[in-house]
Each structure stands twice: as structure tokens, then as C-alpha cells.
Design a protein around this motif. Structure first.
Motif, PDB file in Angstrom:
ATOM      1  N   ILE A 165      39.950  40.423  36.280  1.00 55.38           N
ATOM      2  CA  ILE A 165      38.799  40.681  37.189  1.00 55.38           C
ATOM      3  C   ILE A 165      38.889  39.163  39.055  1.00 55.38           C
ATOM      4  O   ILE A 165      38.363  39.232  39.603  1.00 55.38           O
ATOM      5  N   TYR A 166      38.984  38.330  38.104  1.00 56.61           N
ATOM      6  CA  TYR A 166      38.777  37.057  39.110  1.00 56.61           C
ATOM      7  C   TYR A 166      40.175  36.754  39.937  1.00 56.61           C
ATOM      8  O   TYR A 166      39.551  37.083  40.878  1.00 56.61           O
ATOM      9  N   GLY A 167      41.286  37.223  38.877  1.00 55.60           N
ATOM     10  CA  GLY A 167      42.415  37.380  40.101  1.00 55.60           C
ATOM     11  C   GLY A 167      42.164  38.518  41.355  1.00 55.60           C
ATOM     12  O   GLY A 167      42.039  38.022  42.152  1.00 55.60           O
ATOM     13  N   ALA A 168      41.958  39.166  41.033  1.00 52.22           N
ATOM     14  CA  ALA A 168      41.153  40.548  42.040  1.00 52.22           C
ATOM     15  C   ALA A 168      40.557  40.380  43.151  1.00 52.22           C
ATOM     16  O   ALA A 168      40.723  40.098  44.306  1.00 52.22           O
ATOM     17  N   VAL A 169      39.321  39.447  42.313  1.00 50.29           N
ATOM     18  CA  VAL A 169      38.341  39.145  43.970  1.00 50.29           C
ATOM     19  C   VAL A 169      39.056  38.109  44.012  1.00 50.29           C
ATOM     20  O   VAL A 169      38.788  37.703  45.404  1.00 50.29           O
ATOM     21  N   SER A 170      39.330  37.250  43.797  1.00 50.08           N
ATOM     22  CA  SER A 170      40.202  35.807  44.730  1.00 50.08           C
ATOM     23  C   SER A 170      41.479  36.546  45.143  1.00 50.08           C
ATOM     24  O   SER A 170      41.575  35.613  46.361  1.00 50.08           O
ATOM     25  N   SER A 171      42.194  37.140  44.725  1.00 54.66           N
ATOM     26  CA  SER A 171      43.567  37.438  45.739  1.00 54.66           C
ATOM     27  C   SER A 171      42.389  38.468  47.001  1.00 54.66           C
ATOM     28  O   SER A 171      43.379  38.297  48.024  1.00 54.66           O
ATOM     29  N   GLY A 172      41.612  38.763  46.652  1.00 53.34           N
ATOM     30  CA  GLY A 172      41.392  39.847  47.958  1.00 53.34           C
ATOM     31  C   GLY A 172      40.565  38.779  48.792  1.00 53.34           C
ATOM     32  O   GLY A 172      40.634  38.848  49.965  1.00 53.34           O
ATOM     33  N   MET A 173      39.459  37.832  48.826  1.00 53.83           N
ATOM     34  CA  MET A 173      39.338  36.749  49.405  1.00 53.83           C
ATOM     35  C   MET A 173      40.405  35.876  50.390  1.00 53.83           C
ATOM     36  O   MET A 173      40.474  35.859  51.321  1.00 53.83           O
ATOM     37  N   LEU A 174      41.329  35.843  49.219  1.00 58.06           N
ATOM     38  CA  LEU A 174      42.685  35.234  50.071  1.00 58.06           C
ATOM     39  C   LEU A 174      43.592  35.898  50.856  1.00 58.06           C
ATOM     40  O   LEU A 174      43.038  35.965  51.810  1.00 58.06           O
ATOM     41  N   ILE A 175      43.610  37.520  50.461  1.00 56.45           N
ATOM     42  CA  ILE A 175      44.067  37.955  52.091  1.00 56.45           C
ATOM     43  C   ILE A 175      42.498  38.788  53.211  1.00 56.45           C
ATOM     44  O   ILE A 175      43.658  38.518  53.902  1.00 56.45           O
TER      45      ILE A 175
END
Lengths: 496, 170
Positions: A165-175
Motif C-alpha cells: 500500500i505504501y509502495g503504491a501510494v509513493s510510486s503514484g506520487m513519483l510518477i
């Protein structure tokens, strides 16, 4: 184009070797069936070949696949660090009893480690935002699965889910940040981004937004505050081998990508007057943001670590604190700073793996991760505990260990750039960290064992691995000329 | 308002509106069906941008593949209608504030920024160009994406199949 791709392939051999290893590991797992723990040997062979290919790349400064990937001393240095940590993790995994809980899937476990390494290898070389993102996702997805590998269900499953979940949120922010950056510069390769930013023809606010979002994405990977929340739970729940791998290799790759991204895209090449000192493009003072994050990270990591009783969790917070120290090297905008970060990673690899490995050996024998259970262990397992003491001293940064040299060069780089306040905070933090490292030490040596006082024996191969980590930790503390030179020579990136 | 703008706003409202239903609906079936309209709206927006290949892929992969899987997954899960889902809202005030600040900032950035725009032109078809790029300039990302999908697939199987041996022994 075809010639270019063929030429590129000849410079992409380490990654290709890893990909082949990955495929062979899957097939070997199918063939070996019940004896699938032997997949480890396939992976070791693959890593040996990969390392040979990496070593053959020393001294090259090329760009391949239409400016997608750079093969330069910087990338080669980090690839060596990653390869060495890959070897250690595979050896650790062969010893780790925690993994027996899911024996049937051990083949996939090794395959996923290779996948993670492939992602990290590409991360350290990528010069295109698209590829950076893909590589980050590749290594992240493999690590999500590995974090949930053991069946000691609750912890591990919780760790994996939180991580996803954290990974998805932060990779969303990155992209999202990347898409804004693309919107203002019209380029996805970082050299193009830099060229567009140097014209100064963009709105600073959009750049700031993009920068913060991208920092959030990278920050998650290298666990700097305030994007570290996932890491203590994940580090505690994941198998200890994976925890060690995340704490060292994944962080090294994340930092390498971050350094390359910031150093290439956000500096003003017209103002490179003093050798080794760079200036920031107008409009986005990213190093101030990173400085604040560094201070937050090390302080928070150290202060929370004091209260931890689980050794994995303690080492997790300690590794957050170390990420804070390392981040300082990027704040100061000098090649010296980058070189000291790279040096830090070499030292950090040995001392942190050492601490994790001993924690694993003890947990193998006593089935505990609680620091209170370490009482009197110094009498029951002297060799291992002395080694642990050395690793902890090194993590604190006391001479004559590798950790001291790493901290010394890092602090010196920060001081010579004139960031005195930052160094002061880091120094205070070092003192705080002594407190919780000493607590383990005290439990092991200054308290008499209670109850069972029998000696704990370790196998020869375990002892050899301890020495493989212990000797560099002490050796680099005494003789460090060559490794420092190597780090300083490896700062060179393609196009700068 | 010309026809283009009309269609744009129509699909934009459809996308965002059904996304709201996805998030706020307490019934998972409603959420799944609302997701279909979100995916469909996004595909329509791609069409309006002359991104025909992406639009078709969006329809095939998301609407045709992923969504059908989700709905099947939901339907095959027993007691899906009777079980009360745990969808509480935590930290209402800080979350609202935070979201509002981020939304405000993004809207401001989007309206204030001078974006790097490609000049308006009518494109023929994009499939050929994308295909050529994928085997030339972008061959490496494509290969890496392939490995990524392989790893994700193996991982998914590994996660899903983890308890078979246990179940058998019982």
C-alpha cells in the motif's frame, strides 16, 4: 538503429546475465523439485558471471539504448556494491531457518532476489525517467512478495500488505511528479530535463511541486522521514534476510538513482566554475528540502530506536538513521559529498549485514528476536557476540572500525561545504545512537546468563561468513586509502 | 461550446463522478461496476487526445480484462452481499485538510503553469509509430516491462498458492 542496439547489448551484459539467471532459476526450480534449495547455487553462479561482466565495465563512460542507461564509473561502483550484497544475502538465506517455514517455495524466493537485483542494477544506471520508474517498480514488486514470503503468517502478511500500500501510494506520487516534470520540460531523459530547465523558461511552482512529489517517491525507497513509515513494520515482519537486503542494497540503489537524478537534472552546468562543486538551477532549492529531511530522518530514527526491544525493529530504525546521515552527502552539492556517500555504502554494507547476520544466527539457535533474551550471551557464544560488538561499534562510528572512516569522510565533506549546523546535529545523533547500540552490548557482556548457560555452537560455514563480514569491517577502519580513492574516482557520471 | 469541449466535459464528469462512487459506495458490487465507467471514461478521454492505441488498450486490458476479473472475484467470494464491509473513515479532519491543501496546490499549479504543449494537429493513426518506437528507442523499457510482468505473475501465483500444502495435510 540496429547497430546501436547491438552495441548497447554488449554493454548491458551484467543485466542480461541477471535476467538469464532469473530464467534459469525458474527452470532449475521446476527440475529440482524437492531439492529446490539448490537453486541457491544456480543464483550464486549467475551472480559470479554478473560480477565478472560488471568488472569488465570499469573505466567505461558510455550511454546505451538511446540514452536510456549510462555505463559509467558511478554505476559500476554501485553495481559492485549490489553484487557483493547479493552474494551475502544468498549465503544468509542458505543458513536462515526462518525460511524453512515455506520450504516448497524456496526456488521462487531465490528467483525473486535475482529479480530485485536486476531492478536495482537498472536503477543505478538509468538516465531516463521512464526507465527509472520501471526499474524502481521491478525491484519494489519483487520485494513486496519477498517481504511476505514466510508463513509465520500474521507478521509477514501484514508487512507485505503495508509495504504494497505504501509502495503504491509513493510510486503514484513519483510518477505524478515525473508527469509534471515532463509537462514543463517536454523531456523524459534527465539530460533533456536539465537542458530545458537551464533555459529558465518554466514556472517555479510547477517545478517545486514536481520536485516534492519525486522526492516523496524516492524518499520512500530510501526510507527518509517523513516517508519512512512503512519500514519498521516491514523490516520486522519480513524474513531477516530480506530485511537486511532492503536495509542495504535497496537503499543503495535508491540513493544511487536519487543522486544521479538530482545531480544531472537539477544543476546549472553553466556555473560549474569550481571543480567538484555544483550549483542548483534557478527556482528550486531542493537541497534545503533534503537537508530538513536528513535532520528529521536521523533524529527520528535514533530517538525511536532507543525504545525498541526487537532486534530487527531496532536495526530498522538504526538503518533509517543511517539513511539520514547518508542523505547529508547529497545536500552539500559537492563531488566530495557524493564520494563520501559512496564510501559510506561500502562500509555500511559490511557492518549492517554483520549485525543482521548475527541477529539471524542467534534467532536460529534461540528462536528469539528480543534484546532482553540476549542477556549473558557473551558467555555462551563468545565469538559471535564479540563480532556483534564490533559491528555495533562500527555502526555507532567509533574508531578503529569502518563505520568511523565512513562517518569521518561524510562529516568532513559536509563541514568543508560549510554546513556546520547539519554536522552538529549529526554528531549529537551519533551520541544518541551509542545509547541503544550499547544496550545490546551491555545485555550480552555485562549481565550474567540466567537459566540455560550452555555454550552455543555454530557451524564452520556460519563462522566463515561472520569473518567475511568482520574482517572488512576492521580492515577498512585501519587501511582505507584505496577504497577512498576508488570512491572518489567513481563519482564520475556520464555527461558531466 | 463546441462539440469537442462538450464531449470532453461529458467524459471528464463521467470519469470523476464514477470514481467517487467507487470510493464512497459501501457495496463492493456497486464499486466494481462504477469502476467500469471510470475506465471507460478514461478510454474516451484518450480517444479525444488522438491516442487511439492507448484507448483501445485501456478498453481491452482494463475494461475487458482486469474489471471482469475483479467482478468475477467479487461474485465468487461467498456472502459478498451479506457481509458488512469495514469502511470506516479515520482521521477525518487531518485527512480532509491534507487532501484539500494538495488538491488546491495541484489545481493552482495546473492553471498557473505554462505547459510545454505539442502544437495542435490531426494525427492519423498512432499504432505504427508506437510500434516502431517500441523496437527502437524504447526497446529496453519494453523488455524491462516484460520482466516486471513475469515477476509480478510469479509473485501473484506464489502468494495465492501459499497454503495448498497446509490444506492438503489437514
Amino acid at each position: 538503429m540496429a547497430e546501436h542496439i547491438l552495441e548497447s547489448i554488449s554493454l548491458f551484459l551484467p543485466e542480461i546475465a541477471l535476467t538469464v539467471t532469473l530464467c534459469v532459476a525458474i527452470i532449475a526450480d521446476l527440475i529440482l523439485k524437492e531439492r529446490n534449495q539448490n537453486v541457491a547455487y544456480v543464483v550464486i553462479a549467475g551472480l559470479v558471471i554478473t560480477t565478472i561482466f560488471v568488472l569488465r565495465q570499469t573505466g567505461l563512460t558510455e550511454t546505451i539504448f538511446s540514452d536510456m542507461v549510462a555505463v559509467d564509473p558511478f554505476a559500476v561502483f554501485f553495481k559492485i556494491v549490489l553484487a557483493v550484497s547479493g552474494f551475502f544475502i544468498v549465503f544468509f538465506s542458505m543458513k536462515c531457518r526462518e525460511l524453512d517455514a515455506n520450504k516448497k517455495r524456496i526456488g521462487e524466493y531465490y528467483m525473486l532476489i535475482v529479480a530485485m537485483m536486476l531492478g536495482m542494477f537498472i536503477m543505478v544506471g538509468a538516465t531516463n525517467l521512464l526507465l527509472m520508474y520501471l526499474a524502481l517498480e521491478l525491484s519494489s514488486i519483487a520485494s513486496y512478495i519477498l517481504a511476505g514470503y514466510t508463513k509465520r503468517a500474521r507478521d509477514s502478511a501484514e508487512a507485505s500488505l503495508k509495504y504494497v500500500i505504501y509502495g503504491a501510494v509513493s510510486s503514484g506520487m513519483l510518477i505524478y511528479g515525473v508527469s509534471i516534470l515532463y509537462g514543463i520540460t517536454g523531456a523524459t531523459d534527465i539530460y533533456g530535463v536539465n537542458a530545458a530547465l537551464q533555459t529558465g523558461d518554466f514556472s517555479p511552482l510547477a517545478l517545486l511541486t514536481a520536485g516534492i512529489l519525486i522526492i516523496a517517491g524516492f524518499g520512500y525507497k530510501v526510507t527518509v522521514a517523513p516517508f519512512h513509515f512503512w519500514s519498521p513494520d516491514v523490516y520486522e515482519g519480513a524474513p531477516i534476510t530480506i530485511t537486511a537486503f532492503l536495509a542495504v542494497a535497496s537503499k543503495a540503489a535508491g540513493f544511487a538513482m536519487m543522486i544521479r537524478f538530482f545531480k544531472v537534472s537539477f544543476i546549472d552546468t553553466a556555473l560549474l566554475d569550481t571543480a567538484g562543486v555544483w550549483d542548483i538551477v534557478e527556482g528550486f532549492q531542493w537541497n534545503i528540502i533534503l537537508a530538513v529531511m536528513a535532520v528529521l530522518t536521523m533524529t527520528l530514527g535514533n530517538l525511536v530506536a532507543i525504545w525498541q526491544n526487537n532486534i530487527k525493529r531496532l536495526l530498522a530504525y538504526s538503518s533509517i538513521a543511517h539513511a539520514g546521515y547518508i542523505l547529508m552527502g547529497l545536500v552539500v552539492l559537492t563531488d566530495q559529498g557524493i564520494a563520501s556517500m559512496m564510501l559510506y555504502f561500502v562500509m555500511y554494507l559490511f557492518m549492517n549485514f554483520g549485525a543482521f547476520y548475527i541477529a539471524m544466527l542467534i534467532s536460529n539457535k534461540l528462536d528469539t528476536e528480543d534484546i532482553e533474551d540476549y542477556k549473558g550471551l557473551g558467555y555462551r557464544a563468545p565469538l559471535v557476540c564479540v563480532a556483534m560488538a564490533v559491528f555495533l561499534i562500527s555502526l555507532t562510528g567509533i574508531p578503529p572500525t569502518a563505520g568511523f572512516i565512513a562517518k569521518f569522510y561524510l562529516f568532513a565533506a559536509v563541514i568543508s561545504a560549510g554546513w556546520y549546523g547539519l554536522v552538529l546535529i549529526a554528531a549529537i545523533n551519533t551520541v544518541i545512537s551509542l545509547f541503544y547500540y550499547v544496550r545490546i552490548f551491555r545485555n550480552m557482556f555485562l549481565i550474567e546468563p540466567e537459566g540455560d548457560t550452555s555454550k552455543i555452537e555454530f557451524s564452520l560455514s556460519s563462522k566463515i561468513l561472520v569473518f567475511a563480514l568482520l574482517i572488512p569491517t576492521i580492515f577498512f577502519g585501519v587501511y582505507f586509502r584505496d577504497i577512498v580513492d576508488l570512491a572518489q574516482a567513481s563519482v564520475k557520471m556520464f555527461g558531466l | 461550446m463546441d462539440l469537442y469541449a462538450f464531449f470532453f466535459y461529458f467524459f471528464a464528469v463521467l470519469t470523476v463522478g464514477s470514481a467517487f462512487v467507487v470510493v464512497f459506495s459501501r457495496n463492493i458490487i456497486y464499486s466494481a461496476f462504477a469502476l467500469m465507467f471510470t475506465f471507460f471514461g478514461v478510454a474516451a478521454l484518450y480517444v479525444l487526445l488522438y491516442a487511439d492505441f492507448v484507448a483501445v488498450t485501456q478498453l481491452l486490458v482494463y475494461v475487458g480484462g482486469i474489471l471482469v476479473l475483479i467482478i468475477f472475484g467479487v461474485m465468487l467470494t461467498t456472502k459478498v452481499f451479506s457481509v458488512e464491509m469495514k469502511t470506516g473513515t479515520l482521521n477525518l479532519l487531518p485527512a480532509t485538510l491534507f487532501t484539500a491543501i494538495i488538491a488546491g496546490m495541484l489545481i493552482f499549479v495546473f492553471s498557473a503553469t505554462d505547459w510545454n504543449v505539442v502544437p495542435d494537429q490531426e494525427w492519423d493513426t498512432t499504432v505504427y509509430g508506437i510500434g516502431a518506437l517500441l523496437v527502437n528507442e524504447f526497446i529496453l523499457p519494453m523488455q524491462v516491462a516484460g520482466v516486471l510482468l513475469l515477476v509480478a505473475m510469479i509473485g501473484a501465483v506464489m502468494m495465492a498458492a501459499r497454503d495448498w500444502t497446509k490444506l492438503k495435510s489437514k
